[in-house]
Design an enzyme around this catalytic site. Sequence first.
Site, mmCIF file in Angstrom:
data_model
loop_
_atom_site.group_PDB
_atom_site.id
_atom_site.type_symbol
_atom_site.label_atom_id
_atom_site.label_comp_id
_atom_site.label_asym_id
_atom_site.label_seq_id
_atom_site.Cartn_x
_atom_site.Cartn_y
_atom_site.Cartn_z
ATOM 1 N N HIS A 232 88.618 65.581 28.444
ATOM 2 C CA HIS A 232 87.963 64.393 27.699
ATOM 3 C C HIS A 232 88.203 63.539 26.830
ATOM 4 C CE1 HIS A 232 84.559 62.875 25.879
ATOM 5 N NE2 HIS A 232 84.904 62.923 24.562
ATOM 6 N N TYR A 236 88.851 58.820 25.854
ATOM 7 C CA TYR A 236 89.155 57.612 24.911
ATOM 8 C C TYR A 236 90.258 57.130 24.619
ATOM 9 C CZ TYR A 236 84.709 59.704 23.074
ATOM 10 O OH TYR A 236 83.393 60.515 23.461
ATOM 11 N N HIS A 383 77.354 57.142 34.920
ATOM 12 C CA HIS A 383 77.782 57.303 32.885
ATOM 13 C C HIS A 383 79.314 56.640 33.360
ATOM 14 C CE1 HIS A 383 78.945 58.699 29.215
ATOM 15 N NE2 HIS A 383 80.297 58.941 30.085
ATOM 16 N N PHE A 384 80.083 57.146 34.168
ATOM 17 C CA PHE A 384 81.834 56.542 33.951
ATOM 18 C C PHE A 384 81.815 55.505 34.229
ATOM 19 C CE2 PHE A 384 82.745 60.053 37.237
ATOM 20 C CZ PHE A 384 83.123 59.074 38.454
ATOM 21 N N HIS A 385 80.405 54.621 35.449
ATOM 22 C CA HIS A 385 81.125 53.410 35.956
ATOM 23 C C HIS A 385 80.765 52.050 34.728
ATOM 24 C CE1 HIS A 385 82.150 54.704 39.477
ATOM 25 N NE2 HIS A 385 82.919 54.227 39.483
ATOM 26 N N ARG A 446 77.126 64.196 43.861
ATOM 27 C CA ARG A 446 78.576 62.795 43.318
ATOM 28 C C ARG A 446 79.798 63.142 44.576
ATOM 29 N NH1 ARG A 446 82.091 64.450 37.918
ATOM 30 N NH2 ARG A 446 83.504 63.203 39.209
ATOM 31 N N ARG A 447 80.895 62.996 44.610
ATOM 32 C CA ARG A 447 82.244 62.920 45.764
ATOM 33 C C ARG A 447 81.179 63.808 47.393
ATOM 34 N NH1 ARG A 447 86.086 66.254 41.208
ATOM 35 N NH2 ARG A 447 86.700 64.476 40.038
HETATM 36 FE FE1 HAS Z 1 81.412 60.644 29.585
HETATM 37 C C1 HAS Z 1 81.578 62.630 31.834
HETATM 38 C C2 HAS Z 1 80.094 62.410 27.327
HETATM 39 C C3 HAS Z 1 82.315 58.237 26.844
HETATM 40 C C4 HAS Z 1 84.014 58.593 31.087
HETATM 41 N N1 HAS Z 1 82.856 61.020 31.110
HETATM 42 C C5 HAS Z 1 82.483 61.920 32.439
HETATM 43 C C6 HAS Z 1 83.679 61.841 33.662
HETATM 44 C C7 HAS Z 1 84.155 60.262 32.492
HETATM 45 C C8 HAS Z 1 83.598 59.604 31.849
HETATM 46 C C9 HAS Z 1 85.120 59.805 33.472
HETATM 47 O O1 HAS Z 1 78.916 64.978 27.473
HETATM 48 C C10 HAS Z 1 83.516 62.202 35.112
HETATM 49 C C11 HAS Z 1 84.402 63.103 34.358
HETATM 50 C C12 HAS Z 1 84.276 63.588 36.222
HETATM 51 O O2 HAS Z 1 85.156 63.668 36.872
HETATM 52 O O3 HAS Z 1 83.556 65.188 35.745
HETATM 53 N N2 HAS Z 1 80.995 60.225 27.707
HETATM 54 C C13 HAS Z 1 80.347 61.580 26.422
HETATM 55 C C14 HAS Z 1 79.393 61.112 25.434
HETATM 56 C C15 HAS Z 1 80.544 59.417 25.672
HETATM 57 C C16 HAS Z 1 81.262 59.204 26.395
HETATM 58 C C17 HAS Z 1 78.557 61.512 24.564
HETATM 59 N N3 HAS Z 1 82.733 58.834 28.964
HETATM 60 C C18 HAS Z 1 82.418 57.637 28.090
HETATM 61 C C19 HAS Z 1 83.389 57.002 28.204
HETATM 62 C C20 HAS Z 1 84.317 57.382 28.803
HETATM 63 C C21 HAS Z 1 83.689 58.294 29.717
HETATM 64 C C22 HAS Z 1 84.157 56.345 26.540
HETATM 65 C C23 HAS Z 1 85.221 56.765 29.233
HETATM 66 C C24 HAS Z 1 86.133 55.464 28.891
HETATM 67 N N4 HAS Z 1 80.818 62.133 29.573
HETATM 68 C C25 HAS Z 1 80.255 63.238 28.853
HETATM 69 C C26 HAS Z 1 79.694 64.268 29.191
HETATM 70 C C27 HAS Z 1 79.997 64.168 30.364
HETATM 71 C C28 HAS Z 1 80.866 63.098 30.699
HETATM 72 C C29 HAS Z 1 78.550 65.423 28.344
HETATM 73 C C30 HAS Z 1 79.964 65.567 31.249
HETATM 74 C C31 HAS Z 1 79.182 65.422 32.747
HETATM 75 C C32 HAS Z 1 79.366 66.196 33.671
HETATM 76 O O4 HAS Z 1 77.803 67.335 33.274
HETATM 77 O O5 HAS Z 1 79.814 66.420 34.666
HETATM 78 C C33 HAS Z 1 80.027 58.661 24.335
HETATM 79 O O6 HAS Z 1 81.653 59.098 23.754
HETATM 80 C C34 HAS Z 1 79.926 57.414 24.406
HETATM 81 C C35 HAS Z 1 79.794 56.767 23.533
HETATM 82 C C36 HAS Z 1 79.114 55.655 23.243
HETATM 83 C C37 HAS Z 1 78.341 54.499 22.616
HETATM 84 C C38 HAS Z 1 77.999 53.182 22.732
HETATM 85 C C39 HAS Z 1 78.248 52.249 21.929
HETATM 86 C C40 HAS Z 1 78.239 50.542 22.116
HETATM 87 C C41 HAS Z 1 79.010 49.880 22.004
HETATM 88 C C42 HAS Z 1 79.275 48.844 22.349
HETATM 89 C C43 HAS Z 1 78.722 46.807 21.235
HETATM 90 C C44 HAS Z 1 78.454 46.069 21.386
HETATM 91 C C45 HAS Z 1 77.292 45.754 21.684
HETATM 92 C C46 HAS Z 1 77.710 44.154 21.877
HETATM 93 C C47 HAS Z 1 75.959 45.837 21.480
HETATM 94 C C48 HAS Z 1 77.818 54.990 21.243
HETATM 95 C C49 HAS Z 1 80.583 50.278 20.789
HETATM 96 C C50 HAS Z 1 76.418 43.218 21.824
HETATM 97 C C51 HAS Z 1 76.841 41.550 22.192
HETATM 98 C C52 HAS Z 1 75.879 40.757 21.324
HETATM 99 C C53 HAS Z 1 75.773 39.163 22.513
HETATM 100 C C54 HAS Z 1 74.619 41.240 20.997
HETATM 101 CU CU CU Z 2 83.840 63.639 28.541
#
Ligand code: HAS
Ligand code: CU
Length: 556
Positions: A232, A236, A383-385, A446-447
């Site tokens: 996990h 990050y 999600h992860f793409h 998946r997979r």
């Molecule tokens: Fe995830 C599964 C939970 C973030 C990658 N995640 C995965 C897998 C990958 C992955 C690769 O709790 C699959 C692994 C596998 O092969 O089995 N993930 C989360 C949570 C977050 C999260 C709570 N994941 C990521 C990030 C990844 C990533 C970052 C890669 C870089 N994820 C999970 C969970 C699983 C999971 C479970 C397991 C699922 C399962 O059952 O297999 C959080 O950290 C996300 C927080 C993000 C935000 C968004 C903030 C937005 C921002 C942009 C702001 C800018 C703007 C621009 C709006 C809160 C910072 C404005 C512009 C204007 C012009 C107006």
């Molecule tokens: Cu994770």
Amino acid sequence: MASVTSVVLRPEGYDLPAGQRRVLRWTIYIGYAALIAGVFHGLANALSYAGISILGWFPGLSTYYQGLTAHGVANVLFFTFTFANAFLPLMTGRALARPLNTGLLWASFITLVLGNILTIYAVVGNHASVLYTSYAPLQAHWTYYLGLVLLVVSTYFALANMIMALVGWKKANRGERIPLLAYISVTSYVMWLLASLPIAVEFIVFLLPWSLGWRSHVDPLLTRTLFWFTGHAIVYVWLLPAYVSWYALIPRQVGGAVISDSYTRIVWILFLLLSIPTGMHHQYTDPGISNAMKAVHGVLTFGVFFPSLATAFSVMAALEIGGRRAGGTGLLGWIRKLPWKDPSVLAQILAMLTFVLGGATGLVNASFSMNQVIHNTTWVPGHFHMTVGTAVALTLMGVAYWLIPYLSQRRLFGNGLALASSWIYTIGVLIFARGMIDGGLHGMPRRTFMAEANYRSPAWELPGILTGIGGTMMFIGVMLFFAVIGLTIVLGKREGAPQDIPVSVTLTAPAKDGWEPMLDRLGIWVVAAIVLILIAYGPFLIGYDVVPVSTGFRLF
Ligand code: HAS
Ligand code: CU
């Protein structure tokens, strides 16, 4: 807001020695080459959900799982870490205005190349079709595990380089606050150092000796838990170099400013504290782990969601300052004034916007009961793409539009192509993820090579088609990126390349007294992180009965 005086993070330019420029340039080239090599099977996989098989077009490809392993390993392991290995030390050197250590740059480069050669040998030769998660009891050839170990070792050399630069800087600047860009770059890899230890144990103590025949059996639940212990946090480590760009470079590129120095440091400290003790949210459905431990990890996962929410606020504010300085008025008028025609900025804003959906889907994953619905379905790659596949990959493409010119000293070739690449990629990923997310809610696995699966559901038809269309657009987007980078390296004009890295300003200088200098005492935060890790993994590891039941299986 715009009238507040700004403080330059580090005013003077940076003279990167030519020898170091060369190593960094080649490291970065290898990273982008891994990105490009990996996307071919991405296309095949996406099309398979639409019922189309193009696997026959891949010379030498034996199985679907060989291709999927290549896709995962090249895109999320080699591309991301290779980029970070060059980018974070370069940012540190620039922020501290100090040269890096050439020997360490070479050491990192050579271990990375050796790791690449071993892993490519194993995967291309179909000796390691175990997917990037490397779950036992599937067993790969030892060269696969050793290659990945060397990749990790290369990151340690990169970290050592940053630490050396920081220590040297501190000696010369007693009592000064660490420049923000250096602080966030170094902290990203300090977190990784801690996070990498479980996977080092998994590979060096268990999987590598098992694959060499020195150990006959392993315990799949234990190795899997060690994988996610690191796994996990790894997501990050992929994300934080993108955040470095969003916080410390993008404000400058849009004419804005970082809103707060301390706020930014606190975000990184939260990642240091909370990235690691959350890995079991990948194991909610695993037997052998108590519900209590899963609950602890679930709660902490909601905790690590917070620094990304904080990032959304801060990054948007930085963009708003830029848009208003450029003459934007009203509630949203500043958005139109952002430099949408700058390919580096466009790619990164589109990456941020997509990340909002990536984050929201992460929240669903993290919720124990909802996870039961989507686990092991295409929802997860949906999600992860949008996270690693866009927030990270598209940001790193955006960074390439100034970094490759900076390192190769050639002007970017094909502005229009670069803009088209980002739009096509983003529209593509949104269609693709819509398909995967929808299909996942209907249990689409998946997979799985859907083009030849002998079971289908009518509810997967439209999602499968969307996945295929979106995935094809993503592929075209990356190919255009590849064209721009290739043409820049070969045909870009020699003069006119950017002479400096776009380092931003903050609205206020970092405080020299009060509580804020505490933020720089990384040692304290590392100890706090270790305490949280012990709370989250201690009870499981102490109470766990290791049962090495499994010999290796090679189904490929
Ligand atoms: Fe995830 C599964 C939970 C973030 C990658 N995640 C995965 C897998 C990958 C992955 C690769 O709790 C699959 C692994 C596998 O092969 O089995 N993930 C989360 C949570 C977050 C999260 C709570 N994941 C990521 C990030 C990844 C990533 C970052 C890669 C870089 N994820 C999970 C969970 C699983 C999971 C479970 C397991 C699922 C399962 O059952 O297999 C959080 O950290 C996300 C927080 C993000 C935000 C968004 C903030 C937005 C921002 C942009 C702001 C800018 C703007 C621009 C709006 C809160 C910072 C404005 C512009 C204007 C012009 C107006
Ligand atoms: Cu994770």
